[in-house]
Design a protein around this motif. Structure first.
Motif, mmCIF file in Angstrom:
data_model
loop_
_atom_site.group_PDB
_atom_site.id
_atom_site.type_symbol
_atom_site.label_atom_id
_atom_site.label_comp_id
_atom_site.label_asym_id
_atom_site.label_seq_id
_atom_site.Cartn_x
_atom_site.Cartn_y
_atom_site.Cartn_z
ATOM 1 N N GLY A 52 0.830 -1.208 0.000
ATOM 2 C CA GLY A 52 0.000 0.000 0.000
ATOM 3 C C GLY A 52 0.859 1.250 0.000
ATOM 4 N N LEU A 53 0.756 2.032 -1.072
ATOM 5 C CA LEU A 53 1.604 3.210 -1.253
ATOM 6 C C LEU A 53 0.731 4.447 -1.430
ATOM 7 C CD1 LEU A 53 4.124 1.615 -3.775
ATOM 8 C CD2 LEU A 53 4.448 1.923 -1.310
ATOM 9 N N PRO A 54 0.673 5.319 -0.429
ATOM 10 C CA PRO A 54 -0.145 6.530 -0.556
ATOM 11 C C PRO A 54 0.399 7.475 -1.622
ATOM 12 C CG PRO A 54 0.460 6.080 1.742
ATOM 13 C CD PRO A 54 1.307 5.196 0.887
ATOM 14 N N ASP A 55 -0.466 8.347 -2.126
ATOM 15 C CA ASP A 55 -0.023 9.358 -3.088
ATOM 16 C C ASP A 55 0.754 10.468 -2.398
ATOM 17 O OD1 ASP A 55 -1.133 8.065 -5.283
ATOM 18 O OD2 ASP A 55 -3.089 9.018 -4.992
ATOM 19 N N ARG A 56 0.429 10.732 -1.142
ATOM 20 C CA ARG A 56 1.178 11.715 -0.353
ATOM 21 C C ARG A 56 1.490 11.110 1.007
ATOM 22 N NH1 ARG A 56 1.976 16.602 -2.301
ATOM 23 N NH2 ARG A 56 2.705 17.301 -0.269
ATOM 24 N N ILE A 57 2.609 11.533 1.570
ATOM 25 C CA ILE A 57 3.066 11.036 2.868
ATOM 26 C C ILE A 57 3.044 12.174 3.878
ATOM 27 C CG2 ILE A 57 4.983 9.993 4.132
ATOM 28 C CD1 ILE A 57 3.756 8.087 2.142
ATOM 29 N N GLY A 58 2.399 11.928 5.006
ATOM 30 C CA GLY A 58 2.347 12.928 6.060
ATOM 31 C C GLY A 58 3.547 12.834 6.982
ATOM 32 N N PRO A 59 3.539 13.592 8.078
ATOM 33 C CA PRO A 59 4.655 13.568 9.020
ATOM 34 C C PRO A 59 4.904 12.154 9.565
ATOM 35 C CG PRO A 59 3.168 15.380 9.505
ATOM 36 C CD PRO A 59 2.482 14.530 8.469
ATOM 37 N N LYS A 60 6.145 11.739 9.575
ATOM 38 C CA LYS A 60 6.598 10.462 10.151
ATOM 39 C C LYS A 60 6.090 9.242 9.401
ATOM 40 C CE LYS A 60 7.147 12.465 14.755
ATOM 41 N NZ LYS A 60 6.821 12.346 16.205
ATOM 42 N N GLY A 61 5.700 9.408 8.137
ATOM 43 C CA GLY A 61 5.404 8.255 7.307
ATOM 44 C C GLY A 61 3.954 7.833 7.270
ATOM 45 N N ARG A 62 3.737 6.616 6.790
ATOM 46 C CA ARG A 62 2.391 6.059 6.702
ATOM 47 C C ARG A 62 1.837 5.805 8.106
ATOM 48 N NH1 ARG A 62 2.638 0.625 3.777
ATOM 49 N NH2 ARG A 62 4.102 0.332 5.495
ATOM 50 N N ALA A 63 0.540 5.645 8.203
ATOM 51 C CA ALA A 63 -0.092 5.413 9.506
ATOM 52 C C ALA A 63 0.486 4.205 10.240
ATOM 53 C CB ALA A 63 -1.610 5.266 9.334
ATOM 54 N N PRO A 64 0.739 3.057 9.576
ATOM 55 C CA PRO A 64 1.289 1.917 10.320
ATOM 56 C C PRO A 64 2.624 2.236 10.966
ATOM 57 C CG PRO A 64 0.527 1.217 8.158
ATOM 58 C CD PRO A 64 0.468 2.702 8.165
ATOM 59 N N GLU A 65 3.466 2.963 10.254
ATOM 60 C CA GLU A 65 4.789 3.294 10.780
ATOM 61 C C GLU A 65 4.674 4.205 12.000
ATOM 62 O OE1 GLU A 65 5.987 4.879 7.078
ATOM 63 O OE2 GLU A 65 5.861 2.891 6.165
ATOM 64 N N ARG A 66 3.767 5.167 11.901
ATOM 65 C CA ARG A 66 3.585 6.088 13.035
ATOM 66 C C ARG A 66 3.060 5.356 14.269
ATOM 67 N NH1 ARG A 66 0.920 9.072 8.979
ATOM 68 N NH2 ARG A 66 -1.076 8.803 10.044
ATOM 69 N N LEU A 67 2.212 4.362 14.050
ATOM 70 C CA LEU A 67 1.568 3.675 15.169
ATOM 71 C C LEU A 67 2.483 2.672 15.857
ATOM 72 C CD1 LEU A 67 -1.952 3.080 13.595
ATOM 73 C CD2 LEU A 67 -1.429 4.581 15.520
ATOM 74 N N VAL A 68 3.333 1.973 15.088
ATOM 75 C CA VAL A 68 4.127 0.903 15.714
ATOM 76 C C VAL A 68 5.442 1.385 16.302
ATOM 77 C CG1 VAL A 68 3.072 -0.832 14.213
ATOM 78 C CG2 VAL A 68 5.306 0.129 13.595
ATOM 79 N N ARG A 69 5.990 2.478 15.805
ATOM 80 C CA ARG A 69 7.291 2.919 16.336
ATOM 81 C C ARG A 69 7.286 3.099 17.848
ATOM 82 N NH1 ARG A 69 7.548 6.674 11.871
ATOM 83 N NH2 ARG A 69 8.850 5.804 10.203
ATOM 84 N N PRO A 70 6.300 3.774 18.434
ATOM 85 C CA PRO A 70 6.343 3.984 19.892
ATOM 86 C C PRO A 70 6.304 2.694 20.700
ATOM 87 C CG PRO A 70 4.765 5.478 18.852
ATOM 88 C CD PRO A 70 5.153 4.478 17.817
ATOM 89 N N LEU A 71 5.879 1.584 20.077
ATOM 90 C CA LEU A 71 5.791 0.312 20.798
ATOM 91 C C LEU A 71 7.153 -0.337 20.989
ATOM 92 C CD1 LEU A 71 2.814 -1.285 18.815
ATOM 93 C CD2 LEU A 71 2.678 0.109 20.896
ATOM 94 N N LEU A 72 8.137 0.049 20.172
ATOM 95 C CA LEU A 72 9.353 -0.744 20.045
ATOM 96 C C LEU A 72 10.535 -0.225 20.857
ATOM 97 C CD1 LEU A 72 9.241 -1.595 16.233
ATOM 98 C CD2 LEU A 72 8.273 -2.852 18.156
ATOM 99 N N GLY A 73 10.374 0.842 21.582
ATOM 100 C CA GLY A 73 11.479 1.342 22.396
ATOM 101 C C GLY A 73 12.707 1.624 21.554
ATOM 102 N N ALA A 74 13.841 1.051 21.940
ATOM 103 C CA ALA A 74 15.100 1.291 21.231
ATOM 104 C C ALA A 74 15.113 0.686 19.835
ATOM 105 C CB ALA A 74 16.266 0.734 22.043
ATOM 106 N N ARG A 75 14.170 -0.179 19.520
ATOM 107 C CA ARG A 75 14.129 -0.830 18.210
ATOM 108 C C ARG A 75 13.324 -0.038 17.190
ATOM 109 N NH1 ARG A 75 16.757 -3.131 21.185
ATOM 110 N NH2 ARG A 75 18.213 -1.883 19.996
ATOM 111 N N GLN A 76 12.776 1.126 17.574
ATOM 112 C CA GLN A 76 11.859 1.811 16.658
ATOM 113 C C GLN A 76 12.542 2.337 15.406
ATOM 114 O OE1 GLN A 76 10.390 5.834 18.133
ATOM 115 N NE2 GLN A 76 11.109 4.910 20.037
#
Length: 252
Positions: A52-76
């Protein structure tokens, strides 16, 4: 139900297939379409590659990327932003820009023009563009696969296996496999039924892939099993969609 986990490796892909009775095997494949063209193709597969490739990208990437990064601590930092569909196309347009450096700069210009705020294309993302293009083309040309092939991210899968807590040790340090991190991930997989016969470094060497790539494919297979059983978590839920109707969602 047969499920599979797929991860990129040098020169191809590594697939871990889990049969309905629990038997597992790992193999190297040249392309993902090859796996689905077989009579014994997986019913459900999870792949460590953006779908899934959006036509435009908002701050910090696609929604999945924004949502999962905070879960991963040092691995984000392992979750990097994927650019717009136009930027991916520019990165793959060797006819217009045969020289890789020029193609990268052109793709960066397109990425900046289609993101808010303007953001260039990470080198790491640029180097996986052919893989992104392969999966995007496969799903657009074969719509029936859209309910069978799902995006995942191994570190999110390991987070879920680890009681929804970040895995505290990296599996790579300075771009080289890190033993303690690999051991910890093998332990998490073992608790889910993925034994040493499928996760060992010797198995990875036997099929010509990296030990970390094999573990990531096992984590993807675990996620595929969760999807098949209806217990996977989706980020976001419901998923976003791009203009071709492809889901924009990481599952774990």
């Amino acid at each position: 139900m047969r499920v599979a986990g797929i991860d990129g490796c040098e020169g191809g892909w590594v697939a871990v297939i889990v049969e309905s009775g629990g038997a597992m095997r790992a193999e190297r494949i040249a392309c993902v379409g090859e796996l689905f063209a077989r009579p014994d193709a997986p019913d459900i597969a999870a792949i460590d590659m953006p779908i899934g490739l959006p036509d435009r990208i908002g701050p910090k990437g696609r929604a999945p990327e924004r949502l999962v990064r905070p879960l991963l601590g040092a691995r984000q930092s392992s979750v990097f932003s994927i650019p717009s569909r136009a930027a991916v196309a520019a990165a793959l347009d060797a006819a217009a820009h045969p020289e890789e450096g020029l193609r990268y700069r052109h793709a960066c210009a397109v990425a900046r023009a289609t993101s808010d705020p303007p953001r260039a294309l990470a080198k790491q993302a640029f180097h996986i563009m052919p893989r992104i293009g392969e999966i995007d083309t496969l799903l657009r040309e074969h719509p029936s696969l859209r309910t069978r092939l799902h995006e995942c991210h191994p570190e999110v899968s390991f987070w879920a296996m680890n009681g929804e807590a970040p895995v505290p040790i990296a599996k790579k340090v300075k771009n080289a496999p890190h033993g303690p991190g690999l051991v910890l991930r093998r332990q998490l997989l073992a608790a889910q039924g993925f034994g040493e016969d499928i996760t060992a470094a010797a198995r990875a060497r036997a099929i010509g892939v990296g030990a970390d790539d094999l573990l990531d494919a096992c984590a993807a297979a675990w996620t595929a099993r969760c999807i098949a059983e209806g217990r996977a978590r989706a980020f976001p839920s419901p998923p976003d969609r791009d203009r071709h109707g492809l889901p924009i969602c990481i599952q774990a």
